[in-house]
Design a protein around this motif. Sequence first.
Motif, PDB file in Angstrom:
ATOM      1  N   GLU A  82       0.825  -1.203   0.000  1.00  0.00           N
ATOM      2  CA  GLU A  82       0.000   0.000   0.000  1.00  0.00           C
ATOM      3  C   GLU A  82       0.858   1.252   0.000  1.00  0.00           C
ATOM      4  O   GLU A  82       0.550   2.243  -0.676  1.00  0.00           O
ATOM      5  CB  GLU A  82      -0.926   0.017   1.219  1.00  0.00           C
ATOM      6  CG  GLU A  82      -2.149  -0.866   1.082  1.00  0.00           C
ATOM      7  CD  GLU A  82      -3.172  -0.563   2.171  1.00  0.00           C
ATOM      8  OE1 GLU A  82      -2.795   0.032   3.200  1.00  0.00           O
ATOM      9  OE2 GLU A  82      -4.342  -0.905   1.971  1.00  0.00           O
ATOM     10  N   ALA A  83       1.945   1.234   0.785  1.00  0.00           N
ATOM     11  CA  ALA A  83       2.828   2.389   0.855  1.00  0.00           C
ATOM     12  C   ALA A  83       3.429   2.690  -0.514  1.00  0.00           C
ATOM     13  O   ALA A  83       3.525   3.851  -0.930  1.00  0.00           O
ATOM     14  CB  ALA A  83       3.937   2.140   1.872  1.00  0.00           C
ATOM     15  N   ARG A  84       3.811   1.635  -1.237  1.00  0.00           N
ATOM     16  CA  ARG A  84       4.365   1.835  -2.580  1.00  0.00           C
ATOM     17  C   ARG A  84       3.320   2.471  -3.492  1.00  0.00           C
ATOM     18  O   ARG A  84       3.631   3.365  -4.278  1.00  0.00           O
ATOM     19  CB  ARG A  84       4.814   0.497  -3.162  1.00  0.00           C
ATOM     20  CG  ARG A  84       6.066  -0.074  -2.502  1.00  0.00           C
ATOM     21  CD  ARG A  84       6.569  -1.279  -3.255  1.00  0.00           C
ATOM     22  NE  ARG A  84       7.771  -1.829  -2.638  1.00  0.00           N
ATOM     23  CZ  ARG A  84       7.944  -3.091  -2.340  1.00  0.00           C
ATOM     24  NH1 ARG A  84       6.988  -3.965  -2.591  1.00  0.00           N
ATOM     25  NH2 ARG A  84       9.066  -3.510  -1.790  1.00  0.00           N
ATOM     26  N   SER A  85       2.065   1.987  -3.380  1.00  0.00           N
ATOM     27  CA  SER A  85       1.001   2.525  -4.225  1.00  0.00           C
ATOM     28  C   SER A  85       0.671   3.965  -3.851  1.00  0.00           C
ATOM     29  O   SER A  85       0.397   4.803  -4.714  1.00  0.00           O
ATOM     30  CB  SER A  85      -0.263   1.668  -4.092  1.00  0.00           C
ATOM     31  OG  SER A  85      -0.021   0.340  -4.484  1.00  0.00           O
ATOM     32  N   ALA A  86       0.721   4.264  -2.538  1.00  0.00           N
ATOM     33  CA  ALA A  86       0.320   5.582  -2.063  1.00  0.00           C
ATOM     34  C   ALA A  86       1.281   6.681  -2.491  1.00  0.00           C
ATOM     35  O   ALA A  86       0.872   7.823  -2.709  1.00  0.00           O
ATOM     36  CB  ALA A  86       0.198   5.567  -0.540  1.00  0.00           C
TER      37      ALA A  86
ATOM     38  N   ARG B 267     -12.093  -4.566   2.480  1.00  0.00           N
ATOM     39  CA  ARG B 267     -11.583  -4.359   3.832  1.00  0.00           C
ATOM     40  C   ARG B 267     -11.720  -2.891   4.225  1.00  0.00           C
ATOM     41  O   ARG B 267     -11.479  -1.985   3.423  1.00  0.00           O
ATOM     42  CB  ARG B 267     -10.110  -4.773   3.933  1.00  0.00           C
ATOM     43  CG  ARG B 267      -9.867  -6.269   4.037  1.00  0.00           C
ATOM     44  CD  ARG B 267      -8.437  -6.526   4.508  1.00  0.00           C
ATOM     45  NE  ARG B 267      -8.240  -6.066   5.877  1.00  0.00           N
ATOM     46  CZ  ARG B 267      -8.270  -6.856   6.949  1.00  0.00           C
ATOM     47  NH1 ARG B 267      -8.474  -8.146   6.815  1.00  0.00           N
ATOM     48  NH2 ARG B 267      -8.082  -6.346   8.152  1.00  0.00           N
ATOM     49  N   LYS B 268     -12.079  -2.648   5.498  1.00  0.00           N
ATOM     50  CA  LYS B 268     -12.192  -1.280   5.990  1.00  0.00           C
ATOM     51  C   LYS B 268     -10.835  -0.578   6.034  1.00  0.00           C
ATOM     52  O   LYS B 268     -10.760   0.640   5.848  1.00  0.00           O
ATOM     53  CB  LYS B 268     -12.819  -1.280   7.392  1.00  0.00           C
ATOM     54  CG  LYS B 268     -14.271  -1.706   7.419  1.00  0.00           C
ATOM     55  CD  LYS B 268     -14.811  -1.708   8.848  1.00  0.00           C
ATOM     56  CE  LYS B 268     -16.277  -2.125   8.878  1.00  0.00           C
ATOM     57  NZ  LYS B 268     -16.818  -2.162  10.265  1.00  0.00           N
ATOM     58  N   ASP B 269      -9.763  -1.349   6.285  1.00  0.00           N
ATOM     59  CA  ASP B 269      -8.451  -0.724   6.443  1.00  0.00           C
ATOM     60  C   ASP B 269      -7.636  -0.703   5.150  1.00  0.00           C
ATOM     61  O   ASP B 269      -6.479  -0.292   5.152  1.00  0.00           O
ATOM     62  CB  ASP B 269      -7.649  -1.442   7.534  1.00  0.00           C
ATOM     63  CG  ASP B 269      -7.355  -2.912   7.195  1.00  0.00           C
ATOM     64  OD1 ASP B 269      -7.820  -3.382   6.130  1.00  0.00           O
ATOM     65  OD2 ASP B 269      -6.664  -3.579   7.986  1.00  0.00           O
ATOM     66  N   ALA B 270      -8.248  -1.117   4.041  1.00  0.00           N
ATOM     67  CA  ALA B 270      -7.503  -1.175   2.782  1.00  0.00           C
ATOM     68  C   ALA B 270      -7.368   0.217   2.180  1.00  0.00           C
ATOM     69  O   ALA B 270      -8.251   1.066   2.292  1.00  0.00           O
ATOM     70  CB  ALA B 270      -8.201  -2.099   1.799  1.00  0.00           C
ATOM     71  N   LEU B 271      -6.234   0.457   1.531  1.00  0.00           N
ATOM     72  CA  LEU B 271      -5.982   1.724   0.857  1.00  0.00           C
ATOM     73  C   LEU B 271      -6.936   1.884  -0.325  1.00  0.00           C
ATOM     74  O   LEU B 271      -7.125   0.960  -1.106  1.00  0.00           O
ATOM     75  CB  LEU B 271      -4.533   1.773   0.362  1.00  0.00           C
ATOM     76  CG  LEU B 271      -4.137   2.993  -0.468  1.00  0.00           C
ATOM     77  CD1 LEU B 271      -4.090   4.235   0.414  1.00  0.00           C
ATOM     78  CD2 LEU B 271      -2.785   2.770  -1.134  1.00  0.00           C
ATOM     79  N   MET B 272      -7.523   3.085  -0.435  1.00  0.00           N
ATOM     80  CA  MET B 272      -8.395   3.382  -1.574  1.00  0.00           C
ATOM     81  C   MET B 272      -7.511   3.878  -2.727  1.00  0.00           C
ATOM     82  O   MET B 272      -7.233   5.057  -2.868  1.00  0.00           O
ATOM     83  CB  MET B 272      -9.431   4.438  -1.203  1.00  0.00           C
ATOM     84  CG  MET B 272     -10.409   4.762  -2.328  1.00  0.00           C
ATOM     85  SD  MET B 272     -11.390   3.338  -2.877  1.00  0.00           S
ATOM     86  CE  MET B 272     -12.488   3.150  -1.481  1.00  0.00           C
ATOM     87  N   THR B 273      -7.046   2.934  -3.531  1.00  0.00           N
ATOM     88  CA  THR B 273      -6.193   3.292  -4.658  1.00  0.00           C
ATOM     89  C   THR B 273      -7.022   3.965  -5.748  1.00  0.00           C
ATOM     90  O   THR B 273      -8.246   3.795  -5.809  1.00  0.00           O
ATOM     91  CB  THR B 273      -5.520   2.041  -5.243  1.00  0.00           C
ATOM     92  OG1 THR B 273      -6.545   1.179  -5.781  1.00  0.00           O
ATOM     93  CG2 THR B 273      -4.726   1.290  -4.179  1.00  0.00           C
TER      94      THR B 273
END
Length: 289
Positions: A77-81, A268-274
């Motif tokens: 997620e950090a890489r995507s963010a 998932r509630k905690d998943a990154l909204m890409t």
Amino acid sequence: MDIQLLKVFSATAKEGSISKAAQKLNFAQSNVTHKIQQLEADLQTQLFYRHNRGITLTPSGQILVSYAEKILHVIQEARSAVVDSKVPTGPLSIGSMETTAAVRLPVLLAKYHADYPAVDFNLVTGPTERHIHGVLHYELNGAFVAGPVDHPELEQENVTDEELVLVTAASHPPIDSIHEVQSRTLLVFQTGCSYRAKFNQMLQDEGIVPVKLMEFGSLETIIGCVGAGLGISLLPRSIVTEQEQQGQIRTHAIPSKHSLVTTVFIRRKDALMTPALSAFLAEMRAHFS
């Protein structure tokens, strides 16, 4: 804690075998063994039991599995963010029940692909239980499943309602009572399918014990076998409308308290909204509105 060691541990736990993990990671088997030993030394605990049949997670290993999944997912997620792109790109994995994928999704997926060709889209079909597991374990970004889904880590939104009907060969006489199915062979999807669970619940509520169940892996096979007179099945009306119009099968209504099932989209509630997922949700809502 070394991320590479966690990746090796996670793959080994998932595969249940050092040799299979080595094959998946393209590592030498001895390299996988060494890295697991390194991680065990770092954590000062044994993560796997070694025995003649292979390996099994220890209690400590079972605890670490869930943390490893979250850590590796957060890194991804950090890489995507940090990628500064307004255009949706990258991977997007969505699960769906086979019936939903066949009838409800083709137009949506075609439009999404045309609008966002840079997204590496992957559609995985299968039963509801498998998709819930996939979303919870970060293997899927979201999934179309039978609802409602009650889980504290998941968000869901209603997509569409399906009417379930009994499906028989075209020559079958009208079914006036659900109890008439007791003597017939029932054709069902594999365990974990929501329609099979609905069928079982309906029979149980009506006090019916089926004579025989035959399990199939694909929708096309079930419809074909029903049309040939092998048995009957419970399917969404939308999936068999064309075959009924062509005279291949016949549908029969069931009691209203059993006939409706809602398809929901979970994530998932905690998943990154890409950007890719955000765009998909927007197009999904527009498509089903």
